[in-house]
Design a protein around this motif. Sequence first.
Motif: not given
Length: 594
Positions: A352-360, A407-415, A427-430, A436-438
Motif C-alpha cells: 500500500e505504501n509502495f504503490s504508484n499513488n504519487l506521481m511527480f 533541507l535536502i534531507d527534508i525534501i527526500m523524506g529522510l527528516l 499532494k502532501p507528503i505523509n 513511494n516518494w523516496r
Amino acid sequence: MNNQTFSFILRLWSFVSSKRKLQFAFLLILIFFSSIFEMLSIGAVFPFLLVLSTPDVLFEYEVLKRIFLFLGYESPSETLLITTIFFIFATLIAGLFRITLLYYLNFLSYVTCADLGVIAVEKTLHQPYSTHTKRNSSELINTVVVKINTVLQSVLLPTLTLISSFFTAVGILAVISLVSFEISLITISVLGSIYSIFVKLTKNKVSKNSKDIAYKSTRVIKILQESLGGIRDIILDNAQYMHSKIYKKAELDYRLAQASNAFIGASPRFIIEPIGIIVIASIAYIYSVNQAEKGIESIVPILGALALGFQRLLPILQQTYASIISIRGSYDSFSDVIFLLDQKVELEDSSENFSNNLMFKSMIELKNISYKYNNESPLILSKINLTITKGSCIGIIGKTGSGKSTLIDIIMGLLVQSNGLIEVDKKPINLNNLINWRSHISHVPQSIFLTDNTIAENIALNVSKNKIDYKLLHEVVRQAQLSDLINDWPNKYETMIGERGVRLSGGQRQRIGIARALYKKSEIIVLDEATSALDSKTEQAVIKEIFLLRHKPTVIIIAHRHSTLENCDQILELKNSNIVTIGSYNDLQKYLID
C-alpha cells in the motif's frame, strides 16, 4: 529471578513466532517424558539391587510382587533376568531422552535467537533517519551481535534449563521420597538452604557485573571500530600502542566481569558435592547401625537407589543455581535487547505504501518549512518557501552549518519538518506515500557508502547480483566517466573494491556514487558535494551527461565550488535559516563580486 526479569522473559516470549511456540510446546512434552524416564531409571535400581542381594525379599514388597505375578513370574529366583532387562532398558531410554532433549533444547534456543536478531535488525533499519543520527553504531552492533547472543547463552538456555531441571528434580525427589520420605525432606532443606544463602550473598555482585558486562561490551566494540576507522591517523602518529592499551583495559574489564559471574555460578558445586557425599555416608552409617540385625544385604538396595538419586540430583541443583545467576547477570544486556525488540515501526514496506499513488509530473512545493533537532535546539530552517519545477536544476550554496543538507534531507523524506508542508503536484507528503516518494529520488553524498563487493554490485546497490542489468550498467559507467578505469582492471566489473572502497581514490568513489544514482533512473537526483573530489574537467563531463539523460531528471546540487552550478536554472543561498534567491549562474557571479 526478580519480577522485572520475569516480565522481560514474558515480553521476549511475545516476539516468538507461532511456529517456535509450537516447538517450545513440544519441548515441554519432551521435558516431561524425560523426567518420567529419569524417575524410572532411578526407581529401577532398587528392585535390581534387591534381587541381586536378597531375591526372596523382593516378593515382600506387595507392589513388586503383583507386577511380577502379572508378568508370569511366580518365584523370586525367576525375576533376576526381567529385573536386569528392565533396569538396562530404563537407563538406556533415560539416556536417549536426555541427549534428545539436549539437542532439541539447544537447536530451538539458537534458531529462536536468530529470529530475535532478525526482528531487532528489521525494526532498527525501519527507524526514521533522525533516530539513526542520534544513535551510536557501536551500541547497535553490540546489542544485535553480542547482547542477543548473551540473551541466548545467559537467559534463554538457562530459562529452559530451569524448566527442565525443575521437572527432573521433582521426579528424582519423588523417587527418593518413596525410598525414604525423611531423607527426601532433609535433602530439600539442607541443599535448598545452602543455595539460597549463595544467591543472597552474591546478589549485589552479580547485579554490578551485569551492568559492567552490558556497558563494557559496548565500549570494546566502540574502541575497536574507532581504532580501525582511524587507522590512517593512528599509523601516521605511531599511536598503535596507545590504542592497544585502551583496548586492553576495556577488554580486560569486560572479561573480568564475565569471569566473576562464571565463578559465582560454578563455585557452590564444590561445596555441595562434599556435603552430598557426607549425607550419603551418614545415611549408610545410620542404616547399617539400625538395620544391623538384618544384615548388610537389606540396606544395599536402599543405599544404591539413594546414591544414584543424589548423583543425578546434585548436578541438576547446580544447573538450577547457575541458571539463576546467569539470568541475573545478564539483566542489563537483556534490557537493551528488549529495547530494540520493542521499537515501534511507523512506516513499513507494505504494498500500500509502495504503490504508484504519487506521481511527480509538475512541481515540488515547500510551504513554510521549519526544522529544529529538538525542542531545546534553535531553528535550523525557518519558514522556507520553495518551488522546484520538474526537469529543472536547482543549486544551493551557503556556509557550513547553514542547513543545506538538512533541507535536502527534508525534501527526500529522510527528516520530517517541525512545521510546514511539502507537496508534490498539490499532494502532501505523509506516511501513506512517503516510501513511494523516496523511490523517485537518488542521492549522491560527498562520502559514498561502499560495500566490500564488486564494482558491479556497488553500482547496482540493493539489487540481487543475478538481476543486474549489465547493458544499463555499461551505460551509466560511461556517463560517470568510469569506463577507462574499469576496463584497465583485469576483472573489469567483477573487481573487488575492498572495505569502504579502500582500493579506490576519493574521485573514483564519488563517480561510483554517481553511476549508482544514474542506474536507478530516478526522476530526482540530489548531488550533495558529490563532485568535490573530481577535477574540473571530469566534473563538467559528468554533469553534462546528467543533463543529457533522456528522462530529463530534476537535479538539486549542493556545492561549494561555484563552477559546479554553471548549468543550474536557479541558485539559492541558505542564510540565517532562510533562503535568499540569487537567480542564474551569471547572477551568482555578480552576487559574489558585490
